[in-house]
Write an enzyme that holds these catalytic residues in place. Structure first.
Site, short mmCIF file in Angstrom:
data_model
loop_
_atom_site.label_atom_id
_atom_site.label_comp_id
_atom_site.label_asym_id
_atom_site.label_seq_id
_atom_site.Cartn_x
_atom_site.Cartn_y
_atom_site.Cartn_z
N GLN A 1 55.66 42.05 -34.02
CA GLN A 1 55.09 43.37 -33.78
C GLN A 1 55.93 44.09 -32.74
O GLN A 1 56.36 43.50 -31.76
CB GLN A 1 53.65 43.21 -33.27
N HIS B 1 47.92 42.56 -18.42
CA HIS B 1 47.37 42.17 -19.71
C HIS B 1 47.95 40.85 -20.23
O HIS B 1 49.10 40.53 -19.96
CB HIS B 1 47.67 43.24 -20.76
N LYS C 1 56.77 38.46 -24.82
CA LYS C 1 57.12 39.87 -24.93
C LYS C 1 58.56 40.09 -24.47
O LYS C 1 58.98 39.54 -23.45
CB LYS C 1 56.20 40.74 -24.07
N TYR D 1 58.19 47.34 -26.58
CA TYR D 1 58.20 45.88 -26.47
C TYR D 1 57.91 45.22 -27.80
O TYR D 1 57.17 45.72 -28.62
CB TYR D 1 57.26 45.37 -25.38
N LYS E 1 39.59 49.80 -19.04
CA LYS E 1 39.86 48.37 -19.23
C LYS E 1 40.58 47.79 -18.01
O LYS E 1 40.25 46.70 -17.54
CB LYS E 1 40.69 48.17 -20.50
N ASP E 2 41.57 48.52 -17.50
CA ASP E 2 42.34 48.01 -16.37
C ASP E 2 41.54 48.06 -15.07
O ASP E 2 41.72 47.21 -14.20
CB ASP E 2 43.65 48.75 -16.24
#
Length: 181
Positions: free
Chosen positions: A47, A62, A71, A131, A167-168
């Site tokens: 991906q 994350h 990554k 990435y 979220k963070d």
């Protein structure tokens, strides 16, 4: 291409060989055979991701506990301060972080193996961040360690408070986070 070790085992800085003249430049951003020769890592990327963020946006830290992702990260426009945190409990560097500037100008990349938390803060007006990942995004397995956990002590180059997603903001301290064996 040059591969530079960091103080954390497995985490590598990659400097491409850039061919430039008055017309511009060319470089190979990834070559599987050369990557394996220089890093000892044989991997398949499944991906590619691309984000664009404004100055002061902080994304991270994350990781995925299942379908853990390696990554290969880089910046194609602007600059970021990029950070990886070792979340492997069995590692002698568990809980330690490494950070560096990734920018369109320096063309550096960072190889972050599975088992690390990852984040960055944008230091230019805007940055485009690309990435490759070794596994697919799996929202059910996604986790986040809070960006400012004093137990980790990341020295973010911030001017004021960062811009964070919900979220963070909800990231957990390392002591409470689900980590890798």
């Amino acid at each position: 291409m040059k591969v530079l070790p960091t103080p954390i085992e497995g985490l590598l800085v990659i400097e491409p060989t850039v061919f430039g003249d008055d017309r511009g430049f060319f470089y190979e951003s990834f070559n599987a055979r050369r990557f394996e020769e220089l890093t000892g890592v044989r991997t398949e990327f499944v991906q590619d991701n691309h984000s664009r963020s404004a100055k002061g946006v902080l994304r991270g830290l994350h990781y995925q506990v299942e379908q853990a992702q390696g990554k290969l990260v880089r910046v194609t426009s602007g600059a970021v301060f990029d950070v990886a945190v070792d979340l492997r409990q069995s590692s002698p560097t568990f809980g330690q972080w490494y950070g560096l500037e990734l920018s369109a100008e320096n063309k550096r990349q960072l190889w972050i193996p599975a088992g690390f938390g990852h984040g960055f803060v944008v230091t230019s007006d805007v940055a485009e961040f690309l990435y490759k990942t070794t596994d697919y995004y799996a929202p059910a397995h996604e986790r986040s360690v809070i960006w400012n956990d004093p137990a980790i002590g990341i020295e973010w180059p911030l001017e004021g408070e960062p811009l964070l997603s919900a979220k963070d903001k909800a990231g957990l301290p390392l002591a409470e986070a689900e980590v890798f064996p």
